[in-house]
Scaffold this motif. Structure first.
Motif, PDB file in Angstrom:
ATOM      1  N   ILE A   7      40.011 -19.356  56.863  1.00  0.00           N
ATOM      2  CA  ILE A   7      38.937 -18.368  56.841  1.00  0.00           C
ATOM      3  C   ILE A   7      38.350 -18.394  58.238  1.00  0.00           C
ATOM      4  CG2 ILE A   7      36.656 -17.777  55.933  1.00  0.00           C
ATOM      5  CD1 ILE A   7      38.504 -17.428  53.682  1.00  0.00           C
ATOM      6  N   ALA A  29      41.375 -17.970  48.872  1.00  0.00           N
ATOM      7  CA  ALA A  29      39.939 -17.704  48.735  1.00  0.00           C
ATOM      8  C   ALA A  29      39.316 -18.666  47.726  1.00  0.00           C
ATOM      9  CB  ALA A  29      39.700 -16.254  48.323  1.00  0.00           C
ATOM     10  N   TYR A  56      33.369 -12.636  57.973  1.00  0.00           N
ATOM     11  CA  TYR A  56      34.449 -13.568  57.645  1.00  0.00           C
ATOM     12  C   TYR A  56      35.708 -12.779  57.298  1.00  0.00           C
ATOM     13  CZ  TYR A  56      31.219 -17.521  57.263  1.00  0.00           C
ATOM     14  OH  TYR A  56      30.301 -18.503  57.528  1.00  0.00           O
ATOM     15  N   LEU A  58      40.015 -13.570  56.025  1.00  0.00           N
ATOM     16  CA  LEU A  58      41.055 -14.519  55.650  1.00  0.00           C
ATOM     17  C   LEU A  58      42.278 -14.249  56.518  1.00  0.00           C
ATOM     18  CD1 LEU A  58      42.044 -16.724  53.643  1.00  0.00           C
ATOM     19  CD2 LEU A  58      42.774 -14.855  52.145  1.00  0.00           C
ATOM     20  N   LEU A  76      37.906  -9.818  52.985  1.00  0.00           N
ATOM     21  CA  LEU A  76      37.217 -10.627  51.990  1.00  0.00           C
ATOM     22  C   LEU A  76      36.027  -9.849  51.453  1.00  0.00           C
ATOM     23  CD1 LEU A  76      37.240 -14.083  53.770  1.00  0.00           C
ATOM     24  CD2 LEU A  76      38.481 -13.480  51.697  1.00  0.00           C
TER      25      LEU A  76
END
Length: 80
Positions: A7, A29, A56, A58, A76
């Motif tokens: 992340i 996640a 953020y 991924l 995300l």
């Protein structure tokens, strides 16, 4: 091939928090939520529900032939 996930925090220190190797995006996640969620006081999902996260993302890294690394960014969504 199973990708290695992180992340990536896009603001501030731009840190990366490892989610290790996972079979799918949502598993990464979920791993983040269990291991790092309390630290950053956030929970994420890759399911297109809730508010999209802008700070953020991924990242899935897959090793390719000849030592090349391919990165794939996955959006995300806030699951807090």
């Amino acid at each position: 091939m199973i990708p290695h996930y992180t992340i990536r925090h896009l603001a501030g220190a731009r840190e990366e928090l490892s989610c290790f190797r996972q079979l799918e995006d949502e598993s990464a996640a979920l791993y983040f939520n269990i291991v790092h969620g309390a630290k950053v006081q956030r929970r994420f999902t890759t399911e297109k529900s809730g508010v999209p996260c802008t700070d953020y993302v991924l990242i899935a890294r897959e090793d390719g032939s000849g030592g090349a690394v391919r990165e794939r960014a996955i959006a995300l969504f806030d699951a807090s």
